[in-house]
Design a protein around this motif. Structure first.
Motif, PDB file in Angstrom:
ATOM      1  N   ARG A 194       0.803  -1.226   0.000  1.00 23.68           N
ATOM      2  CA  ARG A 194       0.000   0.000   0.000  1.00 23.68           C
ATOM      3  C   ARG A 194       0.838   1.279   0.000  1.00 23.68           C
ATOM      4  N   GLN A 195       2.173   1.162   0.107  1.00 24.27           N
ATOM      5  CA  GLN A 195       3.020   2.349   0.129  1.00 24.27           C
ATOM      6  C   GLN A 195       4.463   1.972  -0.176  1.00 24.27           C
ATOM      7  N   HIS A 196       5.255   2.979  -0.472  1.00 20.05           N
ATOM      8  CA  HIS A 196       6.671   2.736  -0.762  1.00 20.05           C
ATOM      9  C   HIS A 196       7.432   2.440   0.531  1.00 20.05           C
ATOM     10  N   ILE A 197       8.224   1.372   0.498  1.00 20.06           N
ATOM     11  CA  ILE A 197       9.075   0.995   1.625  1.00 20.06           C
ATOM     12  C   ILE A 197      10.524   1.025   1.152  1.00 20.06           C
ATOM     13  N   ASP A 198      11.395   1.668   1.922  1.00 28.46           N
ATOM     14  CA  ASP A 198      12.807   1.730   1.544  1.00 28.46           C
ATOM     15  C   ASP A 198      13.603   0.546   2.069  1.00 28.46           C
ATOM     16  N   LEU A 199      13.236   0.064   3.269  1.00 30.44           N
ATOM     17  CA  LEU A 199      14.024  -0.994   3.889  1.00 30.44           C
ATOM     18  C   LEU A 199      13.133  -1.819   4.811  1.00 30.44           C
ATOM     19  N   VAL A 200      13.352  -3.135   4.808  1.00 32.15           N
ATOM     20  CA  VAL A 200      12.605  -4.050   5.668  1.00 32.15           C
ATOM     21  C   VAL A 200      13.567  -4.707   6.650  1.00 32.15           C
ATOM     22  N   MET A 201      13.273  -4.590   7.955  1.00 32.81           N
ATOM     23  CA  MET A 201      13.981  -5.361   8.976  1.00 32.81           C
ATOM     24  C   MET A 201      13.126  -6.587   9.252  1.00 32.81           C
ATOM     25  N   LEU A 202      13.636  -7.748   8.918  1.00 29.74           N
ATOM     26  CA  LEU A 202      12.804  -8.948   8.849  1.00 29.74           C
ATOM     27  C   LEU A 202      13.330 -10.041   9.777  1.00 29.74           C
ATOM     28  N   ASP A 203      12.532 -10.400  10.773  1.00 30.64           N
ATOM     29  CA  ASP A 203      12.906 -11.483  11.676  1.00 30.64           C
ATOM     30  C   ASP A 203      12.761 -12.820  10.951  1.00 30.64           C
ATOM     31  N   ILE A 204      13.740 -13.727  11.145  1.00 27.36           N
ATOM     32  CA  ILE A 204      13.681 -15.026  10.485  1.00 27.36           C
ATOM     33  C   ILE A 204      12.593 -15.905  11.087  1.00 27.36           C
ATOM     34  N   ASN A 205      12.484 -15.910  12.419  1.00 28.86           N
ATOM     35  CA  ASN A 205      11.559 -16.812  13.114  1.00 28.86           C
ATOM     36  C   ASN A 205      10.193 -16.159  13.296  1.00 28.86           C
ATOM     37  N   LEU A 206       9.370 -16.266  12.257  1.00 30.20           N
ATOM     38  CA  LEU A 206       8.030 -15.692  12.287  1.00 30.20           C
ATOM     39  C   LEU A 206       6.986 -16.797  12.279  1.00 30.20           C
ATOM     40  N   PRO A 207       5.807 -16.541  12.843  1.00 29.71           N
ATOM     41  CA  PRO A 207       4.721 -17.523  12.724  1.00 29.71           C
ATOM     42  C   PRO A 207       4.232 -17.578  11.280  1.00 29.71           C
ATOM     43  N   GLY A 208       3.849 -18.760  10.837  1.00 31.24           N
ATOM     44  CA  GLY A 208       3.406 -18.891   9.458  1.00 31.24           C
ATOM     45  C   GLY A 208       4.600 -18.965   8.526  1.00 31.24           C
ATOM     46  N   VAL A 209       4.617 -18.128   7.505  1.00 30.98           N
ATOM     47  CA  VAL A 209       5.729 -18.103   6.549  1.00 30.98           C
ATOM     48  C   VAL A 209       6.966 -17.504   7.216  1.00 30.98           C
ATOM     49  N   ASP A 210       8.084 -18.217   7.155  1.00 30.61           N
ATOM     50  CA  ASP A 210       9.289 -17.761   7.849  1.00 30.61           C
ATOM     51  C   ASP A 210       9.960 -16.612   7.106  1.00 30.61           C
ATOM     52  N   GLY A 211      10.866 -15.931   7.807  1.00 34.39           N
ATOM     53  CA  GLY A 211      11.514 -14.752   7.248  1.00 34.39           C
ATOM     54  C   GLY A 211      12.369 -15.027   6.034  1.00 34.39           C
ATOM     55  N   LEU A 212      13.016 -16.203   5.960  1.00 36.35           N
ATOM     56  CA  LEU A 212      13.838 -16.531   4.793  1.00 36.35           C
ATOM     57  C   LEU A 212      12.986 -16.612   3.530  1.00 36.35           C
ATOM     58  N   SER A 213      11.829 -17.262   3.643  1.00 35.98           N
ATOM     59  CA  SER A 213      10.928 -17.360   2.487  1.00 35.98           C
ATOM     60  C   SER A 213      10.386 -15.994   2.101  1.00 35.98           C
ATOM     61  N   LEU A 214      10.071 -15.171   3.096  1.00 42.13           N
ATOM     62  CA  LEU A 214       9.581 -13.821   2.807  1.00 42.13           C
ATOM     63  C   LEU A 214      10.668 -12.987   2.134  1.00 42.13           C
ATOM     64  N   ALA A 215      11.926 -13.151   2.567  1.00 42.14           N
ATOM     65  CA  ALA A 215      13.029 -12.412   1.953  1.00 42.14           C
ATOM     66  C   ALA A 215      13.172 -12.791   0.485  1.00 42.14           C
ATOM     67  N   ARG A 216      13.078 -14.070   0.206  1.00 46.25           N
ATOM     68  CA  ARG A 216      13.193 -14.522  -1.187  1.00 46.25           C
ATOM     69  C   ARG A 216      12.075 -13.943  -2.051  1.00 46.25           C
ATOM     70  N   GLU A 217      10.850 -13.932  -1.522  1.00 47.05           N
ATOM     71  CA  GLU A 217       9.731 -13.393  -2.301  1.00 47.05           C
ATOM     72  C   GLU A 217       9.849 -11.881  -2.467  1.00 47.05           C
ATOM     73  N   LEU A 218      10.292 -11.192  -1.412  1.00 45.45           N
ATOM     74  CA  LEU A 218      10.504  -9.751  -1.511  1.00 45.45           C
ATOM     75  C   LEU A 218      11.519  -9.432  -2.597  1.00 45.45           C
ATOM     76  N   ARG A 219      12.631 -10.183  -2.599  1.00 45.11           N
ATOM     77  CA  ARG A 219      13.688  -9.906  -3.569  1.00 45.11           C
ATOM     78  C   ARG A 219      13.234 -10.183  -4.993  1.00 45.11           C
ATOM     79  N   SER A 220      12.352 -11.160  -5.170  1.00 49.44           N
ATOM     80  CA  SER A 220      11.867 -11.473  -6.520  1.00 49.44           C
ATOM     81  C   SER A 220      10.957 -10.380  -7.066  1.00 49.44           C
ATOM     82  N   LYS A 221      10.402  -9.552  -6.154  1.00 45.70           N
ATOM     83  CA  LYS A 221       9.456  -8.526  -6.573  1.00 45.70           C
ATOM     84  C   LYS A 221      10.000  -7.111  -6.472  1.00 45.70           C
ATOM     85  N   SER A 222      11.115  -6.927  -5.768  1.00 47.47           N
ATOM     86  CA  SER A 222      11.543  -5.566  -5.461  1.00 47.47           C
ATOM     87  C   SER A 222      13.039  -5.522  -5.157  1.00 47.47           C
TER      88      SER A 222
END
Length: 236
Positions: free
Chosen positions: A44-72
């Motif tokens: 919903r808005q421009h983000i310059d930087l994401v601080m992302l914890d690896i140990n998250l409930p549901g989808v883990d931070g490593l998977s989220l990092a990979r998806e973020l990088r594929s899109k941005s």
């Protein structure tokens, strides 16, 4: 305008601590407790930087990092309570730019954030300057049957696209700009965004192994005791 940072952590105390500290330093800080909230804020808005914890409930931070990088090209700093080298290497391969291990010093994290945003600004400027060049071929590096496009960060082989992580792209660019030369691991490390003292030589070895799997393995020659040599003949 202030840089906008998104803190993704399932611990409310950590989110509040980071939000308070970075807002005092002049940043705009948003919060998310899991992947779903992260994507809501990110889309919903421009983000310059994401601080992302690896140990998250549901989808883990490593998977989220990979998806973020594929899109941005957003800056990604992984935050983890684990300190094993393999976790750090995997995080960088997934597309993260840097990482910190809990417990961390806020001032150290601030320095890492500033350094990453500064490097990102240099990359944007370099891309913009390159786009203004009269000759579009300055953006293209060709070797064997491969074409590497610097502006779009794309690699193709006989017209077929090959997906590269950020680290793979940076190392391949360094190699293709210095063909037939032996490059030490230290020099290769300086060519990437992952220039912090905690990353060891194995990081480079892992990334090169992945490049060998995606491209022709014989392109990357190991020179024992010295480093690696890119054996391709690069076309001007």
């Amino acid at each position: 305008m202030a840089y906008r940072v998104l803190v993704v952590d399932d611990e409310a105390v950590i989110r509040a601590r980071l939000k308070g500290y970075f807002e005092k330093e002049g940043y705009e800080v948003l919060e998310a407790q899991d992947g779903d909230q992260m994507w809501y804020e990110f889309n919903r808005q421009h983000i310059d930087l994401v601080m992302l914890d690896i140990n998250l409930p549901g989808v883990d931070g490593l998977s989220l990092a990979r998806e973020l990088r594929s899109k941005s090209h957003v800056g990604i700093i992984l935050v983890t309570g684990r300190d094993e080298t393999i976790d750090k290497i995997v995080g960088l391969e997934m597309g993260a730019d840097d990482y910190v291990t809990k417990p961390f010093e806020l001032r150290e994290l601030l320095v890492r954030v500033k350094n990453l945003l500064w490097r990102m600004s240099l990359v944007k400027k370099a891309v913009a300057d390159s786009a203004e060049q009269d000759d579009p071929n300055d953006n293209i590096i060709a070797f064997n049957d491969y074409v590497l496009e610097l502006n779009s960060r794309q690699l193709s082989h006989n017209g077929e696209q090959i997906k590269l992580t950020k680290a793979e792209f940076e190392l391949l660019t360094a190699f293709s700009l210095h063909p037939q030369q032996v490059l030490s691991r230290e020099r290769l490390m300086m060519q990437t965004s992952h220039r912090n003292q905690d990353v060891n030589d194995r990081t480079i070895d892992v990334i090169i192994r992945r490049l060998r799997n995606k491209l022709s393995a014989e392109l990357f020659v190991t020179v024992h005791g010295e480093g690696y040599l890119f054996a391709a003949k690069v076309k001007d």
